[in-house]
Design an enzyme around this catalytic site. Sequence first.
Site, PDB file in Angstrom:
ATOM      1  N   LYS A 150       0.821  -1.218   0.000  1.00  0.00           N
ATOM      2  CA  LYS A 150       0.000   0.000   0.000  1.00  0.00           C
ATOM      3  C   LYS A 150       0.854   1.267   0.000  1.00  0.00           C
ATOM      4  O   LYS A 150       2.056   1.221   0.279  1.00  0.00           O
ATOM      5  CB  LYS A 150      -0.935  -0.037   1.215  1.00  0.00           C
TER       6      LYS A 150
ATOM      7  N   TYR B 161     -12.695  -2.868  -3.446  1.00  0.00           N
ATOM      8  CA  TYR B 161     -13.261  -2.731  -2.091  1.00  0.00           C
ATOM      9  C   TYR B 161     -14.793  -2.679  -2.142  1.00  0.00           C
ATOM     10  O   TYR B 161     -15.407  -1.969  -1.337  1.00  0.00           O
ATOM     11  CB  TYR B 161     -12.681  -1.488  -1.403  1.00  0.00           C
TER      12      TYR B 161
ATOM     13  N   ASN C 296      -2.257   0.235   6.690  1.00  0.00           N
ATOM     14  CA  ASN C 296      -1.760  -1.011   7.296  1.00  0.00           C
ATOM     15  C   ASN C 296      -0.850  -1.820   6.367  1.00  0.00           C
ATOM     16  O   ASN C 296      -0.814  -3.036   6.414  1.00  0.00           O
ATOM     17  CB  ASN C 296      -2.938  -1.839   7.829  1.00  0.00           C
TER      18      ASN C 296
ATOM     19  N   HIS D 112      -2.152  -5.382   1.428  1.00  0.00           N
ATOM     20  CA  HIS D 112      -3.399  -6.120   1.190  1.00  0.00           C
ATOM     21  C   HIS D 112      -3.037  -7.531   0.777  1.00  0.00           C
ATOM     22  O   HIS D 112      -2.066  -7.740   0.040  1.00  0.00           O
ATOM     23  CB  HIS D 112      -4.196  -5.469   0.050  1.00  0.00           C
TER      24      HIS D 112
ATOM     25  N   GLU E 181      -8.998 -11.567  -7.725  1.00  0.00           N
ATOM     26  CA  GLU E 181      -8.112 -10.416  -7.532  1.00  0.00           C
ATOM     27  C   GLU E 181      -6.865 -10.500  -8.411  1.00  0.00           C
ATOM     28  O   GLU E 181      -6.393  -9.486  -8.913  1.00  0.00           O
ATOM     29  CB  GLU E 181      -7.737 -10.284  -6.049  1.00  0.00           C
TER      30      GLU E 181
HETATM   31  P1  DAT Z   1      -8.199  -6.772   5.267  1.00  0.00           P
HETATM   32  O1  DAT Z   1      -7.361  -5.735   4.549  1.00  0.00           O
HETATM   33  O2  DAT Z   1      -7.514  -7.270   6.533  1.00  0.00           O
HETATM   34  O3  DAT Z   1      -8.651  -7.899   4.379  1.00  0.00           O
HETATM   35  P2  DAT Z   1     -10.889  -5.645   5.059  1.00  0.00           P
HETATM   36  O4  DAT Z   1     -11.054  -6.372   3.778  1.00  0.00           O
HETATM   37  O5  DAT Z   1     -11.983  -5.762   6.082  1.00  0.00           O
HETATM   38  O6  DAT Z   1      -9.518  -6.043   5.801  1.00  0.00           O
HETATM   39  O7  DAT Z   1     -10.700  -4.092   4.777  1.00  0.00           O
HETATM   40  C1  DAT Z   1      -9.952  -3.655   3.673  1.00  0.00           C
HETATM   41  C2  DAT Z   1      -9.176  -2.413   4.058  1.00  0.00           C
HETATM   42  O8  DAT Z   1     -10.086  -1.367   4.405  1.00  0.00           O
HETATM   43  C3  DAT Z   1      -8.286  -2.577   5.304  1.00  0.00           C
HETATM   44  O9  DAT Z   1      -7.049  -3.169   5.005  1.00  0.00           O
HETATM   45  C4  DAT Z   1      -8.156  -1.151   5.744  1.00  0.00           C
HETATM   46  C5  DAT Z   1      -9.522  -0.561   5.432  1.00  0.00           C
HETATM   47  N1  DAT Z   1     -10.399  -0.622   6.604  1.00  0.00           N
HETATM   48  C6  DAT Z   1     -11.067  -1.713   7.083  1.00  0.00           C
HETATM   49  N2  DAT Z   1     -11.764  -1.418   8.196  1.00  0.00           N
HETATM   50  C7  DAT Z   1     -11.531  -0.093   8.427  1.00  0.00           C
HETATM   51  C8  DAT Z   1     -11.951   0.833   9.432  1.00  0.00           C
HETATM   52  N3  DAT Z   1     -12.775   0.465  10.422  1.00  0.00           N
HETATM   53  N4  DAT Z   1     -11.500   2.105   9.369  1.00  0.00           N
HETATM   54  C9  DAT Z   1     -10.657   2.497   8.377  1.00  0.00           C
HETATM   55  N5  DAT Z   1     -10.224   1.688   7.387  1.00  0.00           N
HETATM   56  C10 DAT Z   1     -10.644   0.406   7.416  1.00  0.00           C
HETATM   57 MG    MG Z   2      -9.932  -7.839   2.777  1.00  0.00          MG
END
Ligand code: DAT
Ligand code: MG
Length: 151
Positions: A9, A49, A112, A115, A126
């Site tokens: 990222k 997303y 974070n 991905h 993906e």
């Molecule tokens: P992951 O990346 O662990 O698969 P996800 O698919 O639930 O998690 O979410 C995708 C991304 O969206 C995640 O890496 C960061 C962002 N995200 C998720 N939850 C969030 C939140 N509560 N606040 C801000 N960003 C968030």
């Molecule tokens: Mg995810």
Amino acid sequence: MEKTLILIKPDAVQRELVGTVISRFERKGFTIAGLKMIHMDGNLAKEHYSHLVEKSFYPGLEEFMTHQPIVAMVIEGKDAVEVVRKMVGKTNAREADPGTIRGDYSLSVSKNTIHASDSKETAEKEVKRFFKPEEIFSYKKSSYYYSEDEL
Ligand code: DAT
Ligand code: MG
């Protein structure tokens, strides 16, 4: 062999962690099957997303992911999807275990670092979303990564 999609990222690119993150997967023994720097646009972000577009944080997530370049990778290996998710750690990097990539390099829920596809089905979609067939490479490495009965 199983493939999964990794995105390094913008926070990791800006913090010069690209080599460090790639190295984690190389050291583990995974094969890099595809690798490129890209700029994600709004349409690609909304597709990638799609499970989050209704969330209040989505506009900030799209802004973050589209305003700086990212590095996309296809990683290949036995049980790659599950093993890579374990290496990546929890979404909220403050809760991610030390030793995981998020646990070691990030303090943020959104910024974070990385991905990774969350299931085999998602990984197939993906990989196709980010890589054309001719951008994925198949090549042999030494025989020290697996025993015969694992192949
Ligand atoms: P992951 O990346 O662990 O698969 P996800 O698919 O639930 O998690 O979410 C995708 C991304 O969206 C995640 O890496 C960061 C962002 N995200 C998720 N939850 C969030 C939140 N509560 N606040 C801000 N960003 C968030
Ligand atoms: Mg995810």
